[in-house]
Write a protein that holds these residues in place. Structure first.
Motif, mmCIF file in Angstrom:
data_model
loop_
_atom_site.group_PDB
_atom_site.id
_atom_site.type_symbol
_atom_site.label_atom_id
_atom_site.label_comp_id
_atom_site.label_asym_id
_atom_site.label_seq_id
_atom_site.Cartn_x
_atom_site.Cartn_y
_atom_site.Cartn_z
ATOM 1 N N TYR A 9 7.296 -51.129 57.186
ATOM 2 C CA TYR A 9 8.095 -50.019 56.668
ATOM 3 C C TYR A 9 7.279 -48.761 56.898
ATOM 4 C CZ TYR A 9 11.366 -53.115 54.271
ATOM 5 O OH TYR A 9 12.327 -54.047 53.988
ATOM 6 N N LEU A 10 7.938 -47.692 57.331
ATOM 7 C CA LEU A 10 7.249 -46.431 57.563
ATOM 8 C C LEU A 10 7.674 -45.389 56.539
ATOM 9 C CD1 LEU A 10 7.432 -46.290 61.459
ATOM 10 C CD2 LEU A 10 5.504 -47.006 60.018
ATOM 11 N N VAL A 11 6.726 -44.559 56.140
ATOM 12 C CA VAL A 11 6.968 -43.531 55.133
ATOM 13 C C VAL A 11 7.860 -42.435 55.709
ATOM 14 C CG1 VAL A 11 5.874 -41.698 53.765
ATOM 15 C CG2 VAL A 11 4.789 -43.972 53.935
ATOM 16 N N GLU A 12 8.905 -42.116 54.984
ATOM 17 C CA GLU A 12 9.750 -40.955 55.282
ATOM 18 C C GLU A 12 9.488 -39.955 54.163
ATOM 19 O OE1 GLU A 12 14.304 -40.808 55.051
ATOM 20 O OE2 GLU A 12 13.890 -41.303 57.157
ATOM 21 N N GLN A 13 8.611 -38.997 54.439
ATOM 22 C CA GLN A 13 8.115 -38.077 53.405
ATOM 23 C C GLN A 13 9.224 -37.282 52.724
ATOM 24 O OE1 GLN A 13 5.371 -37.901 51.902
ATOM 25 N NE2 GLN A 13 3.944 -38.927 53.242
ATOM 26 N N GLU A 14 10.175 -36.758 53.507
ATOM 27 C CA GLU A 14 11.188 -35.876 52.922
ATOM 28 C C GLU A 14 12.031 -36.573 51.853
ATOM 29 O OE1 GLU A 14 12.622 -37.251 57.025
ATOM 30 O OE2 GLU A 14 10.795 -36.421 56.176
ATOM 31 N N ASN A 15 12.225 -37.903 51.987
ATOM 32 C CA ASN A 15 12.998 -38.644 50.987
ATOM 33 C C ASN A 15 12.130 -39.465 50.048
ATOM 34 O OD1 ASN A 15 15.496 -37.759 51.994
ATOM 35 N ND2 ASN A 15 15.433 -39.312 53.591
ATOM 36 N N GLN A 16 10.807 -39.447 50.285
ATOM 37 C CA GLN A 16 9.869 -40.264 49.502
ATOM 38 C C GLN A 16 10.336 -41.721 49.467
ATOM 39 O OE1 GLN A 16 6.666 -39.437 47.550
ATOM 40 N NE2 GLN A 16 6.888 -38.503 49.544
ATOM 41 N N GLU A 17 10.609 -42.240 50.680
ATOM 42 C CA GLU A 17 11.048 -43.618 50.835
ATOM 43 C C GLU A 17 10.311 -44.276 51.985
ATOM 44 O OE1 GLU A 17 15.707 -43.811 49.618
ATOM 45 O OE2 GLU A 17 15.268 -42.837 51.524
ATOM 46 N N LEU A 18 10.244 -45.587 51.901
ATOM 47 C CA LEU A 18 9.814 -46.398 53.029
ATOM 48 C C LEU A 18 11.078 -46.798 53.778
ATOM 49 C CD1 LEU A 18 7.275 -48.704 51.182
ATOM 50 C CD2 LEU A 18 6.709 -47.014 52.934
ATOM 51 N N VAL A 19 11.045 -46.684 55.114
ATOM 52 C CA VAL A 19 12.198 -47.027 55.932
ATOM 53 C C VAL A 19 11.832 -48.194 56.835
ATOM 54 C CG1 VAL A 19 13.856 -46.178 57.630
ATOM 55 C CG2 VAL A 19 12.984 -44.640 55.872
ATOM 56 N N LEU A 20 12.725 -49.148 56.929
ATOM 57 C CA LEU A 20 12.513 -50.334 57.741
ATOM 58 C C LEU A 20 12.119 -49.966 59.165
ATOM 59 C CD1 LEU A 20 12.730 -53.441 57.802
ATOM 60 C CD2 LEU A 20 15.116 -53.140 58.520
ATOM 61 N N ALA A 21 11.119 -50.654 59.672
ATOM 62 C CA ALA A 21 10.615 -50.465 61.029
ATOM 63 C C ALA A 21 10.597 -51.848 61.706
ATOM 64 C CB ALA A 21 9.237 -49.812 60.961
ATOM 65 N N PRO A 22 9.905 -52.038 62.830
ATOM 66 C CA PRO A 22 9.941 -53.337 63.506
ATOM 67 C C PRO A 22 9.583 -54.499 62.584
ATOM 68 C CG PRO A 22 8.932 -51.732 64.942
ATOM 69 C CD PRO A 22 9.117 -51.067 63.598
ATOM 70 N N PHE A 23 10.342 -55.588 62.750
ATOM 71 C CA PHE A 23 10.093 -56.785 61.951
ATOM 72 C C PHE A 23 10.565 -58.017 62.693
ATOM 73 C CE2 PHE A 23 14.457 -55.788 60.846
ATOM 74 C CZ PHE A 23 15.072 -57.019 60.667
ATOM 75 N N GLN A 24 10.138 -59.177 62.192
ATOM 76 C CA GLN A 24 10.593 -60.484 62.656
ATOM 77 C C GLN A 24 11.044 -61.252 61.432
ATOM 78 O OE1 GLN A 24 10.096 -62.060 66.021
ATOM 79 N NE2 GLN A 24 10.039 -59.900 66.594
ATOM 80 N N GLY A 25 12.270 -61.750 61.468
ATOM 81 C CA GLY A 25 12.797 -62.517 60.346
ATOM 82 C C GLY A 25 14.217 -62.097 60.042
ATOM 83 N N PRO A 26 14.763 -62.591 58.928
ATOM 84 C CA PRO A 26 16.146 -62.272 58.572
ATOM 85 C C PRO A 26 16.310 -60.815 58.111
ATOM 86 C CG PRO A 26 15.144 -63.665 56.898
ATOM 87 C CD PRO A 26 14.153 -63.544 58.011
#
Length: 163
Positions: free
Chosen positions: A55-72
């Motif tokens: 998950y990568l930080v999106e500073q303007e929304n103070q959220e972690l946003v899904l980034a590359p992954f393996q799995g469901p």
């Protein structure tokens, strides 16, 4: 694919073999997303964990946003300080959870997830830019060995991807 049951010694040996391989794969590439994608794939293949991703930080929304992954399918956004990922981000420290059902404020992206480790990723200025999140469908799959080597991996990723 189910997670491999490795002793602490075997697990450490697997990491010691994998980390130089990951570093070799990402060392010639400066694109963060490409490096995270390959890293997630390598870890998933090597250990057979239920879910491996970033998950990568999106500073303007103070959220972690899904980034590359393996799995469901996974949660797309996680607020600062929420769940294990948000807590690792806000504390700036690795969190190992033996039983996610007992962890306060755990966000269940999948009911199959039973244990989890989250490692914050820091840039060269010491700011957290994301987290490595690993889940397994068995209890107590992660320990200090995982924390040690996955933190080493976080350092490798930061050295190569944040140029």
């Amino acid at each position: 694919m189910h997670s491999l049951h490795l002793s602490h010694t075997d697990k450490a040996k697997r990491y010691q073999e994998l980390l130089p391989q990951i570093e070799s794969v990402i060392s010639g590439e400066t694109n963060l997303i490409a490096n995270l994608a390959n890293t997630a794939a390598i870890l998933k293949e090597a250990f057979g964990w239920f879910w491996v991703g970033f998950y990568l930080v999106e500073q303007e929304n103070q959220e972690l946003v899904l980034a590359p992954f393996q799995g469901p399918l996974a949660c797309t956004r996680i607020p600062y300080g929420r769940g294990v990922c948000g807590q690792a981000w806000s504390r700036g420290e690795t969190i190992v959870v033996e039983d996610v059902n007992q962890h306060p404020d755990h966000i269940a992206c999948s009911s199959l997830s039973q244990s989890e480790i989250v490692v914050p990723l820091f840039d060269s200025d010491g700011h957290c830019y994301g987290v490595l999140d690993v889940d397994d469908d068995k209890l107590a799959q992660f320990d200090g060995t995982d924390a040690c080597y996955l933190n080493e991996l976080a350092d490798i990723l930061s050295r190569h991807a944040m140029k």
